[in-house]
Design an enzyme around this catalytic site. Structure first.
Site, PDB file in Angstrom:
ATOM      1  CG  ASP A 110       3.146 -14.261  12.517  1.00 28.91           C
ATOM      2  OD1 ASP A 110       1.912 -14.087  12.363  1.00 28.91           O
ATOM      3  OD2 ASP A 110       3.857 -13.470  13.161  1.00 28.91           O
ATOM      4  CD  GLU A 111      -0.678 -11.162   9.480  1.00 27.79           C
ATOM      5  OE1 GLU A 111      -1.742 -11.509   8.932  1.00 27.79           O
ATOM      6  OE2 GLU A 111      -0.580 -10.123  10.168  1.00 27.79           O
ATOM      7  CG  ASP A 113      10.642 -12.601   8.997  1.00 29.42           C
ATOM      8  OD1 ASP A 113      10.795 -11.636   9.768  1.00 29.42           O
ATOM      9  OD2 ASP A 113      11.539 -13.422   8.747  1.00 29.42           O
ATOM     10  CG  ASP A 114       7.512  -5.687   9.102  1.00 29.96           C
ATOM     11  OD1 ASP A 114       8.593  -5.218   8.699  1.00 29.96           O
ATOM     12  OD2 ASP A 114       6.488  -4.987   9.177  1.00 29.96           O
ATOM     13  CB  THR A 117      10.793  -7.868  16.794  1.00 31.92           C
ATOM     14  OG1 THR A 117      11.672  -6.929  16.170  1.00 31.92           O
ATOM     15  CG2 THR A 117      10.883  -7.722  18.298  1.00 31.92           C
ATOM     16  CB  THR A 118       6.676 -11.138  16.266  1.00 31.52           C
ATOM     17  OG1 THR A 118       6.236  -9.796  16.476  1.00 31.52           O
ATOM     18  CG2 THR A 118       5.639 -12.093  16.827  1.00 31.52           C
ATOM     19  CD1 TRP A 181       1.538   0.888   4.087  1.00 36.53           C
ATOM     20  CD2 TRP A 181       1.359  -0.414   5.892  1.00 36.53           C
ATOM     21  NE1 TRP A 181       1.795   1.667   5.185  1.00 36.53           N
ATOM     22  CE2 TRP A 181       1.691   0.898   6.315  1.00 36.53           C
ATOM     23  CE3 TRP A 181       1.202  -1.410   6.860  1.00 36.53           C
ATOM     24  CZ2 TRP A 181       1.864   1.240   7.649  1.00 36.53           C
ATOM     25  CZ3 TRP A 181       1.370  -1.070   8.196  1.00 36.53           C
ATOM     26  CH2 TRP A 181       1.687   0.233   8.576  1.00 36.53           C
ATOM     27  CB  ILE A 182       1.429  -7.384   3.290  1.00 39.21           C
ATOM     28  CG1 ILE A 182       2.858  -7.287   2.737  1.00 39.21           C
ATOM     29  CG2 ILE A 182       0.725  -8.616   2.723  1.00 39.21           C
ATOM     30  CD1 ILE A 182       3.741  -8.453   3.102  1.00 39.21           C
ATOM     31  N   PRO A 185      -6.719 -10.541   3.405  1.00 38.87           N
ATOM     32  CG  PRO A 185      -7.258 -12.658   2.584  1.00 38.87           C
ATOM     33  CD  PRO A 185      -6.118 -11.697   2.716  1.00 38.87           C
TER      34      PRO A 185
END
Length: 206
Positions: A110-111, A113-114, A117-118, A181-182, A185
């Site tokens: 995934d892009e 890991d915030d 949860t996902t 915030w990341i 592109p």
């Protein structure tokens, strides 16, 4: 006050995938990549290039779709965390030619890991599915191992946890960042404007 934004270019992502691929090959050697859409698709494809061993076949990429983020009701392209994970696409084990996951090393990509949860949801559901398939195929003695690669890990308290073995051995991240915030592109509507922000940041970003 606007939140801090970190802008990353395609080149940035490419280099991070290349660097982490070496570590992944040393310790994990995935048989299958499972990309979480849509942010995991491009990193997964780049990563596969560097994971391919000379003379071997490409590592197959499977896709799952999960939704946790919700678009803000405004002109802003930003998203905010939703309250629950929703499946939008999943693996169909009955499909002819479906890659067998039992007994394999499976790398989830995934892009970011915030809140975690996902990733927690994806890992839990895939572990459950593989266990069911192993039972059906009478292959419960075969060990299936999961690993995780994210382009960025936000250093913050998480809302969910991952298995200790994964965190200790098979958790790979291109870069640790503060909670901000990341800007990727592939989310940009104007790539030239995005790249100008990348250039302005220079070496300020992690």
């Amino acid at each position: 006050m606007d939140p801090v934004r970190l802008y990353y270019s395609y080149n940035d992502i490419h280099k991070m995938c290349a660097q982490q691929a070496e570590k992944i090959l040393e310790t994990f050697r995935p048989d299958v990549i499972i990309a979480i859409g849509g942010g995991g698709f491009i990193p997964a494809r780049i990563l596969r290039t560097f994971l391919k061993k000379k003379g071997s076949k490409n590592i197959p990429i499977q896709a799952i779709g999960l939704s946790l983020y919700e678009e803000l009701v405004s002109d802003s392209p930003e998203e905010v965390p939703g309250l629950e994970v929703k499946r939008t696409q999943w693996l169909d084990f009955s499909t002819l030619g479906m890659v067998d996951l039992v007994g394999k090393n499976i790398l989830i990509v995934d892009e970011v890991d915030d809140t975690r949860t996902t990733l927690h949801y994806a890992l839990r559901e895939l572990q459950r599915d593989v266990a069911e398939q192993a039972k059906k195929l009478n292959r419960e003695g075969e060990k299936t191992t999961f690993g995780i690669f994210v382009v960025h890990n936000k250093v913050k308290p998480k809302n969910a946890q991952l298995d200790k073995e994964i965190l200790d051995k098979y958790y790979f991240t291109g870069c640790n960042t503060p909670d901000c915030w990341i800007m990727y592109p592939w989310e940009a509507q104007d790539i030239e404007e995005h790249d100008s922000h990348v250039a302005k940041m220079g070496d300020l970003k992690p």
